[in-house]
Write an enzyme that holds these catalytic residues in place. Structure first.
Site, PDB file in Angstrom:
ATOM      1  CE  LYS A 130      -4.398   1.165   0.197  1.00  0.00           C
ATOM      2  NZ  LYS A 130      -5.588   0.481  -0.330  1.00  0.00           N
ATOM      3  CG  ASP A 170      -7.320   3.444  -0.893  1.00  0.00           C
ATOM      4  OD1 ASP A 170      -7.851   2.322  -0.802  1.00  0.00           O
ATOM      5  OD2 ASP A 170      -7.333   4.259   0.055  1.00  0.00           O
TER       6      ASP A 170
HETATM    7  P1  NDP Z   1     -12.854   7.837  -2.872  1.00  0.00           P
HETATM    8  O1  NDP Z   1     -11.783   8.828  -2.684  1.00  0.00           O
HETATM    9  O2  NDP Z   1     -13.393   7.612  -4.238  1.00  0.00           O
HETATM   10  O3  NDP Z   1     -14.092   8.172  -1.921  1.00  0.00           O
HETATM   11  C1  NDP Z   1     -13.924   8.242  -0.551  1.00  0.00           C
HETATM   12  C2  NDP Z   1     -15.263   8.632   0.072  1.00  0.00           C
HETATM   13  O4  NDP Z   1     -15.139   8.520   1.489  1.00  0.00           O
HETATM   14  C3  NDP Z   1     -15.639  10.081  -0.206  1.00  0.00           C
HETATM   15  O5  NDP Z   1     -17.032  10.199  -0.214  1.00  0.00           O
HETATM   16  C4  NDP Z   1     -15.005  10.799   0.989  1.00  0.00           C
HETATM   17  O6  NDP Z   1     -15.607  12.044   1.301  1.00  0.00           O
HETATM   18  C5  NDP Z   1     -15.279   9.811   2.099  1.00  0.00           C
HETATM   19  N1  NDP Z   1     -14.261   9.976   3.149  1.00  0.00           N
HETATM   20  C6  NDP Z   1     -12.924   9.885   3.022  1.00  0.00           C
HETATM   21  N2  NDP Z   1     -12.306  10.133   4.184  1.00  0.00           N
HETATM   22  C7  NDP Z   1     -13.293  10.389   5.063  1.00  0.00           C
HETATM   23  C8  NDP Z   1     -13.316  10.708   6.434  1.00  0.00           C
HETATM   24  N3  NDP Z   1     -12.182  10.816   7.143  1.00  0.00           N
HETATM   25  N4  NDP Z   1     -14.526  10.889   7.027  1.00  0.00           N
HETATM   26  C9  NDP Z   1     -15.677  10.780   6.321  1.00  0.00           C
HETATM   27  N5  NDP Z   1     -15.723  10.494   5.009  1.00  0.00           N
HETATM   28  C10 NDP Z   1     -14.553  10.292   4.401  1.00  0.00           C
HETATM   29  O7  NDP Z   1     -12.287   6.473  -2.253  1.00  0.00           O
HETATM   30  P2  NDP Z   1     -12.765   4.974  -2.524  1.00  0.00           P
HETATM   31  O8  NDP Z   1     -14.228   4.932  -2.717  1.00  0.00           O
HETATM   32  O9  NDP Z   1     -11.870   4.390  -3.524  1.00  0.00           O
HETATM   33  O10 NDP Z   1     -12.387   4.294  -1.115  1.00  0.00           O
HETATM   34  C11 NDP Z   1     -13.303   4.212  -0.031  1.00  0.00           C
HETATM   35  C12 NDP Z   1     -12.876   3.104   0.901  1.00  0.00           C
HETATM   36  O11 NDP Z   1     -12.848   1.851   0.186  1.00  0.00           O
HETATM   37  C13 NDP Z   1     -11.482   3.247   1.522  1.00  0.00           C
HETATM   38  O12 NDP Z   1     -11.473   2.681   2.797  1.00  0.00           O
HETATM   39  C14 NDP Z   1     -10.607   2.396   0.600  1.00  0.00           C
HETATM   40  O13 NDP Z   1      -9.434   1.953   1.237  1.00  0.00           O
HETATM   41  C15 NDP Z   1     -11.570   1.244   0.322  1.00  0.00           C
HETATM   42  N6  NDP Z   1     -11.261   0.456  -0.861  1.00  0.00           N
HETATM   43  C16 NDP Z   1     -11.196   1.031  -2.097  1.00  0.00           C
HETATM   44  C17 NDP Z   1     -10.941   0.248  -3.201  1.00  0.00           C
HETATM   45  C18 NDP Z   1     -10.969   0.796  -4.599  1.00  0.00           C
HETATM   46  O14 NDP Z   1     -10.887  -0.007  -5.525  1.00  0.00           O
HETATM   47  N7  NDP Z   1     -11.092   2.093  -4.793  1.00  0.00           N
HETATM   48  C19 NDP Z   1     -10.649  -1.184  -3.070  1.00  0.00           C
HETATM   49  C20 NDP Z   1     -10.834  -1.700  -1.735  1.00  0.00           C
HETATM   50  C21 NDP Z   1     -11.093  -0.886  -0.691  1.00  0.00           C
HETATM   51  P3  NDP Z   1     -14.868  13.407   0.873  1.00  0.00           P
HETATM   52  O15 NDP Z   1     -15.080  13.508  -0.593  1.00  0.00           O
HETATM   53  O16 NDP Z   1     -15.523  14.470   1.668  1.00  0.00           O
HETATM   54  O17 NDP Z   1     -13.410  13.224   1.247  1.00  0.00           O
END
Ligand code: NDP
Length: 451
Positions: A130, A170
């Site tokens: 990561k 991510d």
């Molecule tokens: P994105 O950046 O596309 O979206 C993240 C979302 O989570 C946004 O809506 C963001 O809001 C919100 N968010 C982020 N940090 C916080 C916080 N501290 N408090 C509240 N809301 C928060 O990321 P992904 O959708 O790719 O990832 C989301 C999760 O899924 C993570 O845990 C990631 O590790 C996991 N994941 C992702 C994969 C992938 O293929 N993308 C694969 C496996 C797991 P805002 O816009 O306001 O920051």
């Protein structure tokens, strides 16, 4: 069973704590695995003698580097870049890059550690890693994001490669950032190889990769529900986040006949009593991916919806909860509120979104609960499929990739059941995922000697 091994677990964790001070997320992730794995190791001495657990918690290599870049107004910014190359027993390091101000070594070590088990569960030959940076893409222009990505890749390119380490996206790293980083890697190395996944569809990306994590989460929840003769049709679904994983979890849940009631971002959540349908979801996709706006702007178009500022959606009554935002976003109180409101199934889309106390509450409440390392494995699995297509120099159709993804999620579920079935017939998915993931890596480590 765990109680019997309390002393061993405590001794092991105290060592972890003293070796990794100020790393609460990493310690939390190790504890969750140690609780499942230590009783198993005690009964299978070959793993104990080979000190597999002691070795697996130590990253093979951690890179930390300066990333300097220039703002549009000519001022200079300095960020910190990381890559944690955690374990390569099963294949080259594989795992995403996160760009978010909260990124530090503890967060990336927790994510890299979880990735080892997740990748093992996918059945594909992938090690765990990561990386990322404390860079915040929010409020930056496209040119600034490009210059940052180029500066980041200038250093990272020395340490990765299609047979060594293949990063993906991510939080904060989507198609735009992968494109800029790929461009810079190609410029430096003078070669076009599958060094990153999540690439654009017309230059080496796999169809269904953007959708894969979210679709996989819903496929996995379908398998969980089947164990109780249930399905998604007509169920109320509460989702947190509005990024990649949340959007495609919502899309698949809607397709399978569920009603999605909430989505969120770091400023709060929206609740739409009439449900977020495909059209409304397209509005959210445009808002978040193109306009890079805030979820509260949903109310400008859909006036019957509510916006709850600074809140998470877990008080909303629902059958299924899909936490898809970030780590530790669902606490014990949230878990109790979901249980009180009749939740059937909690399937993690994010990595480690539920606190240990919340997980305990779900277990005590007899709720179907799956940890992200199992239920969100569809993303990395499809990254693995992208790597195969790059090596073969061909591309599979959406249907082919989606079928493979569905099969992989079924297999991950079966592995969890195999190792997690309890005497009373219930399934402990945390234990199942940890043990199934562990055994494969541990056996490979034994075969490869003391390295
Ligand atoms: P994105 O950046 O596309 O979206 C993240 C979302 O989570 C946004 O809506 C963001 O809001 C919100 N968010 C982020 N940090 C916080 C916080 N501290 N408090 C509240 N809301 C928060 O990321 P992904 O959708 O790719 O990832 C989301 C999760 O899924 C993570 O845990 C990631 O590790 C996991 N994941 C992702 C994969 C992938 O293929 N993308 C694969 C496996 C797991 P805002 O816009 O306001 O920051």
């Amino acid at each position: 069973m765990t109680q019997k091994f309390d002393t061993q677990i405590k001794a092991f964790m105290s060592e972890i704590q003293s070796k990794n001070p100020n790393e609460p997320e990493f310690i939390q992730a190790v504890y969750e695995v140690a609780e499942s794995v230590i009783p198993f190791i005690e009964e299978n001495p070959k793993y104990k003698d080979a000190k597999i657990l002691e070795r697996i918690v130590e990253a093979e290599r951690i890179l930390m580097f300066r990333v300097s870049w220039t703002r549009d107004d000519g001022s200079i910014e300095v960020n910190r870049g990381f890559r944690v190359q955690f374990n390569s027993a099963l294949g080259p390091y594989k795992g995403g890059l996160r760009f978010h101000p909260s990124v530090n070594l503890s967060v990336l070590k927790f994510l890299g550690f979880e990735q080892i088990f997740k990748n093992s569960l996918t059945t594909l030959p992938l090690g765990g890693g990561k990386g990322g940076s404390n860079f915040d893409p929010k409020g930056k222009s496209d040119s600034e994001v490009m210059r940052f990505c180029q500066a980041f890749m200038t250093e990272l390119s020395r340490h990765i490669g299609p047979n060594t380490d293949i990063p993906a996206g991510d939080i904060g790293v989507g198609g735009r950032e992968i494109g800029y980083m790929f461009g810079q890697y190609k410029r430096i190395k003078n070669e076009f190889t599958g060094v990153l996944t999540g690439k654009g569809k017309n230059w080496g990306g796999s169809l269904i990769r953007p959708e894969a994590t979210g679709y996989g989460v819903v496929y996995f929840s379908q398998e969980m529900l089947k164990t109780k003769n249930e399905n998604l049709k007509g169920k109320n679904v509460v989702i947190s986040g509005s990024g990649n994983v949340a959007q495609y979890s919502a899309e698949k849940a809607i397709e399978l006949g569920a009603q999605v009631l909430t989505m969120s971002d770091s400023s709060g959540y929206i609740f739409d009593p009439e449900g977020i349908d495909k059209k409304k979801l397209n509005f959210i996709k445009e808002l978040k991916n193109v306009k890079r706006g805030r979820i509260s702007e949903y109310l400008k178009k859909y006036r019957k919806a509510e916006f709850h500022k600074g809140k998470t959606p877990w008080n909303t009554p629902c059958h299924i909860a899909l936490p898809c935002a970030t780590q530790n976003e669902l606490t014990k109180d949230d878990a109790n509120s979901l249980i009180k409101n009749g939740v059937l199934c909690v399937c993690e889309g994010a990595n480690m979104p539920s606190t240990p106390e919340a997980i305990e509450a779900f277990h005590l409440g007899g709720i179907l609960f799956s940890p992200g390392k199992a239920s969100n494995a569809g993303g990395v699995a499809t990254s693995g499929l992208e790597m195969s297509q790059n090596s073969l120099r061909l591309s599979w159709s959406s249907r082919e990739v989606d079928e493979k993804l569905q099969n992989i999620m079924k297999e991950v579920h079966e592995s969890c059941v195999k190792y997690g079935k309890q005497e009373n017939g219930s399934i402990d998915y945390v234990k199942g995922a940890n043990l199934a993931g562990f055994v494969k890596v541990a056996d490979a480590m034994i075969d490869q000697g003391v390295v």
